[in-house]
Design an enzyme around this catalytic site. Structure first.
Site, mmCIF file in Angstrom:
data_model
loop_
_atom_site.group_PDB
_atom_site.id
_atom_site.type_symbol
_atom_site.label_atom_id
_atom_site.label_comp_id
_atom_site.label_asym_id
_atom_site.label_seq_id
_atom_site.Cartn_x
_atom_site.Cartn_y
_atom_site.Cartn_z
ATOM 1 N N SER A 178 0.701 -1.311 0.129
ATOM 2 C CA SER A 178 0.143 -0.029 -0.092
ATOM 3 C C SER A 178 0.909 1.206 -0.037
ATOM 4 O O SER A 178 0.335 2.343 -0.596
ATOM 5 C CB SER A 178 -0.925 -0.084 1.158
ATOM 6 O OG SER A 178 -0.058 -0.147 2.345
ATOM 7 N N HIS A 206 -5.342 -3.301 -2.845
ATOM 8 C CA HIS A 206 -5.007 -2.019 -3.880
ATOM 9 C C HIS A 206 -4.628 -2.848 -5.238
ATOM 10 O O HIS A 206 -4.527 -2.299 -6.415
ATOM 11 C CB HIS A 206 -3.428 -1.357 -3.577
ATOM 12 C CG HIS A 206 -3.732 -0.513 -2.172
ATOM 13 N ND1 HIS A 206 -4.179 0.725 -2.421
ATOM 14 C CD2 HIS A 206 -3.416 -0.866 -0.937
ATOM 15 C CE1 HIS A 206 -4.213 1.082 -1.236
ATOM 16 N NE2 HIS A 206 -3.884 0.188 -0.449
ATOM 17 N N LYS A 238 -11.557 1.124 -1.884
ATOM 18 C CA LYS A 238 -10.606 1.635 -2.943
ATOM 19 C C LYS A 238 -11.323 1.667 -4.380
ATOM 20 O O LYS A 238 -11.860 2.215 -4.787
ATOM 21 C CB LYS A 238 -9.315 0.929 -2.545
ATOM 22 C CG LYS A 238 -8.863 1.384 -1.239
ATOM 23 C CD LYS A 238 -7.804 0.591 -0.597
ATOM 24 C CE LYS A 238 -7.564 1.219 0.682
ATOM 25 N NZ LYS A 238 -7.035 0.174 1.567
HETATM 26 C C1 LIG Z 1 -6.981 0.140 3.379
HETATM 27 C C2 LIG Z 1 -6.206 -0.812 3.576
HETATM 28 C C3 LIG Z 1 -6.871 -2.070 4.478
HETATM 29 C C4 LIG Z 1 -7.978 -1.416 5.311
HETATM 30 O O1 LIG Z 1 -9.102 -1.523 4.736
HETATM 31 P P1 LIG Z 1 -10.408 -0.393 5.348
HETATM 32 O O2 LIG Z 1 -11.450 -1.047 4.594
HETATM 33 O O3 LIG Z 1 -10.072 0.641 4.834
HETATM 34 O O4 LIG Z 1 -10.232 -0.858 6.813
HETATM 35 C C5 LIG Z 1 -6.152 -3.310 4.669
HETATM 36 N N1 LIG Z 1 -5.251 -3.664 4.008
HETATM 37 C C6 LIG Z 1 -4.703 -2.817 2.896
HETATM 38 C C7 LIG Z 1 -3.605 -3.384 2.366
HETATM 39 C C8 LIG Z 1 -5.215 -1.646 2.866
HETATM 40 O O5 LIG Z 1 -4.626 -0.871 2.001
#
Ligand SMILES: *Cc1c(COP(=O)(O)O)cnc(C)c1O
Length: 392
Positions: A178, A206, A238
């Site tokens: 990330s 991602h 995302k």
């Molecule tokens: C954003 C993210 C999360 C958390 O997800 P949320 O739904 O925002 O709690 C978990 N793992 C990764 C790699 C992320 O980028």
């Protein structure tokens, strides 16, 4: 006394350039965001395909609220599991080519709940050092023996896994990392897992929507099956543009999580309208391949331009394009200067990234235009030239 301690803590953060503040913003369409009295081009959202502002998705959310109400009213196991959630779970299972999927209210909870349901005291968990905080926290909370291996070092991982003799073994990795934007060597990890009778869990927050022919993420791009990656985690906030997360895998895995994942059991189900909106966005993710193609073209344009300007981009082919700065003050100052110049780019500092690795985390979206990228490159060039780097 206690308050004094907190004041000291806050002052220390400030003096180290690590103080975090929230920006009070208003998201707009076309990758623009209002902040203070300015409209900025947004280069820090994870809305990679632009679906958070998509008309079809927004209408599905509105209709969903009319049909199912504003909230779910309870946890899934009481009476909060609606037709909308169930349909989305079936569609996500199809989409990922797995037997079943299970919705969680956030990705953080999906990771915490899954890891702690599968591993306990006496078991072993192995995680990449650069894994997302929620995966690391899951490892710590589980009570299992928890080892972190150097980033993408499958040789070291292999040694660690084969040295563990008793209990369950779980290998956990981000798919697309990330904060770095590079990807895990999932083929090597799945070989190690299979040789050592270990589970492999991949968090592709991602990669889903962005990579693979139908947006199936890194596992689709690498052609990996459920046998290779038995636990696949994805987030919906995302590339899907909505909210929530899911785990996809075998029927047995999903039943186990329903029975024992505490972050699934003891929390209110997502609003069903969100599930309806996500069903609409999933369709677009699969069908509108032009969004992925356009995003890839913008990534290529940005990387080529940055190389010509000798900007210190970190190696990444994903929409996460970090520019290494090193010092946390410099990273914050550059972010402020970019705001002045009309761009919102976030400075990522410790503890999110290691000491001395502060960076600007530039993210691209299918909503950007060629001209947006050119303008960002110009601004980065100007600002970069006015700093000396101490990046290692
Ligand atoms: C954003 C993210 C999360 C958390 O997800 P949320 O739904 O925002 O709690 C978990 N793992 C990764 C790699 C992320 O980028």
């Amino acid at each position: 006394m206690t308050t004094d301690k907190l004041v000291n803590y806050l002052n220390t953060l400030q003096s180290k350039g690590l103080y975090r503040t929230r920006k009070n913003t208003h998201n707009q369409k076309n990758a623009r965001i209002s902040f203070r009295d300015k409209t900025l081009i947004n280069f820090c959202s994870n809305d990679y395909l632009g679906l958070s502002v998509n008309e079809t998705v927004i209408r599905a959310l509105q209709k969903g609220a009319e049909e199912f109400g504003a909230g779910s009213g309870s946890a899934h196991l009481i009476c909060g599991h609606s037709h909308a959630h169930h349909a989305l779970e079936e569609e996500l299972a199809d989409f990922t080519g797995r037997e079943r999927s299970l919705l969680f209210s956030t990705g953080y909870m999906a990771n915490l709940g899954t890891i702690t349901a599968l591993c306990k005291h006496g078991d072993h968990i192995f995680e990449d050092k650069l894994n997302h905080a929620s995966l690391l926290d899951g490892g710590l909370f589980s009570g299992a023996k928890f080892k972190r291996y150097p980033h993408n070092d499958s040789v070291r991982l292999s040694q660690l896994v084969s040295a563990a003799t008793e209990g369950e073994k779980l290998i956990v990795t981000d798919g697309v990392f990330s904060m770095d934007g590079d990807v895990a060597d999932l083929k090597a990890l799945s070989d190690i897992a299979q040789k050592n009778a270990a589970w492999l869990m991949v968090d592709d927050a991602h990669g889903l929507g962005v990579l693979g022919k139908t947006g199936g993420g890194l596992v689709e791009a690498l052609d990996l099956t459920t046998d290779d990656v038995p636990i696949l985690m994805g987030t919906l906030g995302k590339a899907f543009g909505t909210f929530g997360a899911f785990i996809a895998g075998s029927d047995t895995l999903i039943e186990t999580l329903i029975q024992s994942a505490r972050t699934y059991i003891y929390t209110t189900a997502l609003p069903p309208a969100i599930a309806q909106a996500t069903r609409a966005s999933l369709k677009i993710v699969i069908e509108e391949t032009w969004r992925r193609e356009k995003l890839q073209a913008l990534i290529a344009q940005f990387k080529t331009g940055a190389a010509q300007l000798h900007l210190p981009l970190m190696p990444s082919d994903s929409p996460i394009q970090p520019l290494l700065v090193g010092d946390s003050f410099h990273a914050s100052q550059m972010s402020d200067q970019l705001i002045e110049a009309g761009f919102l780019v976030s400075a990522i500092r410790p503890p999110t990234v290691p000491q001395g690795k502060s960076r600007l985390r530039i993210t691209l979206s299918a909503l950007h235009q060629v001209d947006d990228i050119n303008r960002l490159l110009d601004a980065l060039d100007t600002i970069h030239q006015s700093y000396s780097y101490n990046a290692k």
